[in-house]
Scaffold this active site. Structure first.
Site, short mmCIF file in Angstrom:
data_model
loop_
_atom_site.label_atom_id
_atom_site.label_comp_id
_atom_site.label_asym_id
_atom_site.label_seq_id
_atom_site.Cartn_x
_atom_site.Cartn_y
_atom_site.Cartn_z
N CYS A 186 31.80 48.68 46.96
CA CYS A 186 33.24 48.52 46.81
C CYS A 186 33.74 48.76 45.39
O CYS A 186 34.94 48.75 45.14
CB CYS A 186 33.66 47.14 47.28
SG CYS A 186 33.10 46.77 48.96
N HIS A 205 40.51 42.78 42.13
CA HIS A 205 39.78 43.17 43.34
C HIS A 205 40.33 42.42 44.54
O HIS A 205 40.57 43.02 45.59
CB HIS A 205 38.29 42.91 43.16
CG HIS A 205 37.44 43.41 44.28
ND1 HIS A 205 37.45 44.73 44.68
CD2 HIS A 205 36.57 42.77 45.11
CE1 HIS A 205 36.60 44.88 45.69
NE2 HIS A 205 36.06 43.71 45.96
N GLU A 234 36.71 35.62 40.81
CA GLU A 234 37.36 36.59 39.93
C GLU A 234 38.38 35.91 39.02
O GLU A 234 38.40 36.17 37.81
CB GLU A 234 38.04 37.68 40.76
CG GLU A 234 38.65 38.78 39.92
CD GLU A 234 39.18 39.94 40.75
OE1 GLU A 234 39.49 40.98 40.15
OE2 GLU A 234 39.29 39.80 41.99
N LYS A 253 45.42 44.91 48.26
CA LYS A 253 44.73 45.09 49.54
C LYS A 253 45.56 44.67 50.75
O LYS A 253 45.25 45.08 51.88
CB LYS A 253 43.39 44.36 49.52
CG LYS A 253 42.36 45.04 48.63
CD LYS A 253 41.02 44.33 48.66
CE LYS A 253 39.94 45.13 47.94
NZ LYS A 253 40.16 45.26 46.49
N HIS A 290 41.01 46.53 52.76
CA HIS A 290 39.90 46.74 51.83
C HIS A 290 39.26 48.07 52.18
O HIS A 290 38.60 48.20 53.21
CB HIS A 290 38.89 45.59 51.94
CG HIS A 290 37.82 45.62 50.90
ND1 HIS A 290 37.61 46.69 50.06
CD2 HIS A 290 36.87 44.71 50.58
CE1 HIS A 290 36.60 46.43 49.26
NE2 HIS A 290 36.12 45.24 49.56
N PHE A 344 29.32 44.30 46.98
CA PHE A 344 28.01 43.86 47.43
C PHE A 344 26.97 44.38 46.44
O PHE A 344 27.14 45.46 45.86
CB PHE A 344 27.70 44.42 48.82
CG PHE A 344 28.31 43.66 49.96
CD1 PHE A 344 29.24 42.66 49.76
CD2 PHE A 344 27.97 43.96 51.27
CE1 PHE A 344 29.81 41.96 50.82
CE2 PHE A 344 28.52 43.28 52.35
CZ PHE A 344 29.44 42.28 52.12
#
Length: 790
Positions: free
Chosen positions: A161, A293, A304, A326, A331, A391
């Site tokens: 991502c 993010h 975050e 998003k 996403h 990830f």
């Protein structure tokens, strides 16, 4: 030493396709209306999932964009990428021609790659060649380069991502370091039933459209693509181009924490931002806005924000406007960063900031004062950040300047041009670690190259990480991770490098064309045979190719620059180029460079699809790692210096299964020129290719033309190690630095080094060696290597 400051890089073209629209005007219009593209899924059944919604590209008809032949050649990931890239190229006003193609490259980011091509077949055991050839993760980026005829640097970043943000950063590097004049950078991912099933089993999906930082947890998956055209400020001004933003710098990091969960205190994203600010040369107090993010999951959002608060301080952080985009388009996985970056630029052109839609009640730790919610907000922004995490623990942060406020050109241009900058660092190789069919070694691999009996019998040695070091092993760990963690550990040992003291100073640059197909087969087989509700939460994290790099970082405690990439043949040498330039720029003290391959039943199917089942060599497996370090620091620290890397060249021919003589020559000549070395000074060439060195090929023809006055040995080691798609180029680089090191010992000290003597007798002498590597689609990288100083 006073040098010209590095080139300033600007965005002069943008393109996008996502659930909000098929181009930038449609997307911006819906953002201004506060609309979301998240809705009911239509691409596949969702009855057995906890969520039935997603952000699909609406009313998409491939025939409106592509011919029948092109639809067979390109899967949805490639199609979306080409559509967005075409808009970006048109927006920039640049057309590819014979004059600029060689200096125009592609940096592509993806999480899923060609997964749809396997889902269409619903099997991993009886695959057809045509559709499976679209699967490898490097193929979509190569498709885009071939579609436009770009022959500059081409690389696919697979950091899940964070991939397309990483791609934009890589493209920035290619321009500032002089490998390209212009770059097309971005990412693409298409909706995947198997990926949807994986997020479902992790219980990460939201039953309603996601709203990051809201009190309703969960993400909404999306699809699409976005691209930017990058070029130097000087070039853009000269042709009076529209400038959207200036990319001032970027940063990467690794969490070294968990396969799917972020480090709880956000230390990884904090470090990526710190790197980005440092590389950009600006203060954290200059940041006006952060596009976070912000996936909507409980773990990501809190980590975050915590990390950013720690970096900026509570008072300053509350003054910075933040939002997550998003909720507009879901996403988008590998395309998330580029879609979020492009939509941020679209908003800034209107004097607006993207909002976080569907927001009701802030979750704990969220201050709604500085959160842009439910509708776009007017704001004057100069410097801004775009952050992404993934990830595997990879993080990326990009610092940009909003060109809608043209103050930077008049206010800061003179100051930047007057900067005194240090000269580039010289880069030494100080550690080697290898796992191959012969076993494992820390340090020299020359005995494997000279013991003829071993080379002939090539007895397969199974490497067990558990037996090597049980503390590094985890239950059900795939072979690729075992090989790679073992080789990385061996290289660090050889370099006598302490992780505890240097965890943030060691960058990890990893190459893999396929990831673990062993794990992919286990995950996909369960879905295809039993249904998507049987997706495995154990094997799903290994579906992203950067999972191996994430495991290496976690097991070895590496928190510095972290990335993973695919080229389909010279992955390892491209990783070496990236790590080399990071050391050269003084960004990291050390670079750990590696690549790996594993064999499985699934990999044999992919071999057939790529035409690798009929090559001269056996397919091999294993892993190779090298440790790079600033040469002067290495000497001060008393490190053993194997060799010095003098310079790289890289380019793309786009000739599938073959090569272009002129492109191969250009790569070699680029490496020589950047090294300041004449062709006559090269003593040997180690050439990694699926083609034999004795076969008549464009590759061999190019070598013969460049070295026509120098009858030097050209050796391919794939008859010893087997053809290793990703690690092969690093086996060759390891051998080259090893040969030069041993030769120097003989000449300086009169040592009788039998392993080196065997190569000296074959003519492998001289001050410099050259390593050249190629991919299945004509992606070439070369490096000049010199003996190290003691």
């Amino acid at each position: 030493m006073k040098l010209k400051p590095k080139k300033r890089v600007v965005v002069t073209g943008i393109g996008i396709i996502c659930s909000l629209g098929a181009d930038k005007s449609q997307v911006l219009a819906k953002m201004k209306k506060n609309e979301t593209g998240i809705g009911s899924m239509t691409r596949f059944e969702t009855d057995k999932f906890i969520s039935r919604i997603g952000a699909e590209v609406k009313d998409y008809h491939p025939e409106n964009y592509f011919s029948v032949e092109e639809q067979e050649l390109y899967d949805y990931c490639s199609q979306f990428g080409i559509i967005a890239a075409k808009e970006a190229m048109a927006d920039s006003g640049i057309a590819i021609n014979s004059e600029n193609a060689a200096r125009f490259g592609v940096a592509f980011g993806t999480c899923n790659g060609g997964i749809n091509s396997l889902e269409e077949q619903a099997t991993v055991t009886e695959l057809d060649v045509k559709r499976t050839s679209r699967y490898p993760f490097f193929q979509q980026g190569d498709n885009i380069a071939m579609y436009f005829g770009m022959q500059g640097p081409v690389n696919t970043l697979n950091t899940a991502c964070a991939a397309s943000g990483n791609a934009i950063g890589y493209a920035y590097d290619m321009i500032t370091t002089g490998y390209a004049d212009k770059m097309l950078a971005g990412g693409s991912d298409s909706m995947s039933s198997s990926v949807y099933a994986g997020f479902n089993v992790l219980q990460a999906l939201n039953t309603v459209p996601c709203s990051p930082y809201n009190n309703k947890f969960g993400l909404s998956l999306g699809e699409g693509a976005a691209f930017v055209v990058l070029e130097s400020l000087e070039s853009a001004l000269a042709r009076n181009a529209t400038i959207y933003s200036e990319i001032c710098g970027y940063g990467l990091s690794s969490d070294a924490y968990h396969e799917t969960a972020p480090e709880p205190e956000g230390k990884g994203i904090q470090l990526a931002v710190e790197f980005a600010l440092s590389n950009a040369g600006i203060s954290k107090d200059q940041i006006d806005y952060i596009n976070t993010h912000g996936t909507g999951t409980k773990a990501n959002d809190s980590a975050e924000l915590y990390g950013l608060r720690q970096l900026f301080g509570e008072e300053r952080f509350n003054q910075i406007l933040i939002s997550s985009s998003k909720a507009y388009f879901g996403h988008n996985l590998g395309a998330a960063a580029s879609i979020e970056y492009v939509t941020t630029l679209l908003a800034l052109q209107e004097g607006l900031l993207p909002a976080t839609l569907h927001f009701e009640t802030p979750r704990e730790g969220v201050n709604p004062i500085n959160l842009v919610v439910n509708e776009m907000r007017e704001s004057g922004v100069r410097y801004f950040l775009c952050n992404n995490s993934a990830f595997g623990g990879h993080n990326c942060s990009i610092v940009s300047y909003n060109w809608a406020d043209r103050g930077r050109i008049t206010e800061e241009l003179h100051e930047l041009n007057e900067l005194n900058t240090e000269g580039p660092k010289r880069v030494a190789v100080v550690g080697l670690g290898t796992v191959s069919r012969f076993g494992h070694r820390s340090g020299s691999i020359l005995p494997w190259l000279t013991e003829e009996e071993m080379a002939v019998t090539a007895a397969e040695t199974t490497f067990s990480l558990k037996e090597y070091n049980k503390e590094l092993y985890e239950r059900r760990m795939n072979s690729l991770s075992q090989y790679s963690i073992g080789a990385a550990h061996l290289a660090l040992q050889d370099a006598d490098l302490s992780i505890n003291e240097n965890s943030c100073d060691i960058g990890l640059f990893y190459g893999t064309s396929r990831g673990s197909l062993e794990s992919a087969q286990k995950y996909l087989s369960a879905i295809f045979e039993k249904g998507p509700e049987h997706a495995s939460g154990v094997y799903f994290p290994d579906m992203v190719l950067n999972s191996t790099a994430g495991k290496i970082a976690k097991k070895l405690g590496l928190r510095g620059y972290g990335t993973s990439m695919s080229t389909g043949g010279n992955d390892g040498l491209n990783s070496a180029l990236y790590g080399y330039e990071t050391i050269r720029a003084g960004i990291q003290t050390y670079s750990l460079i590696g690549a790996g391959d594993e064999r499985s039943l699934f990999s044999k199917q992919v071999d057939t699809a790529l035409g690798l089942d009929n090559i001269l060599y056996e397919m091999g497996e294993g892993s190779a790692f090298l440790v790079f370090m600033d040469l002067e620091q290495a000497k001060l620290a008393g490190k053993k210096v194997y060799a010095e890397l003098k310079g790289f060249g890289t380019a793309f021919s786009g000739v599938k299964g073959g090569s272009d003589v002129n492109v191969v020559k250009r790569v070699i000549e680029m490496a020589l020129a950047r090294s300041g070395v004449e062709a006559s000074s090269i003593g040997f060439v180690l050439f990694n290719s699926f083609l034999g060195t004795d076969e008549h090929s464009a590759e061999r023809e190019a070598l013969d033309e460049v070295f026509s006055d120098n009858d030097l040995p050209v050796v391919c080691l794939n008859d010893r190690f087997g053809y290793c798609e990703s690690a092969g180029s690093l086996f060759h680089l390891s051998a080259a630095v090893d040969i030069l090191h041993a030769n120097k010992q003989i000449s300086d000290n009169g040592l009788d080094v039998a392993a080196a003597a065997a190569f000296v007798s074959k003519g492998m002498q001289g001050n410099y060696g050259l390593v050249v590597s190629s991919s299945i689609n004509g992606n070439y990288t070369a490096v000049v290597v010199a003996p190290g100083e003691q």
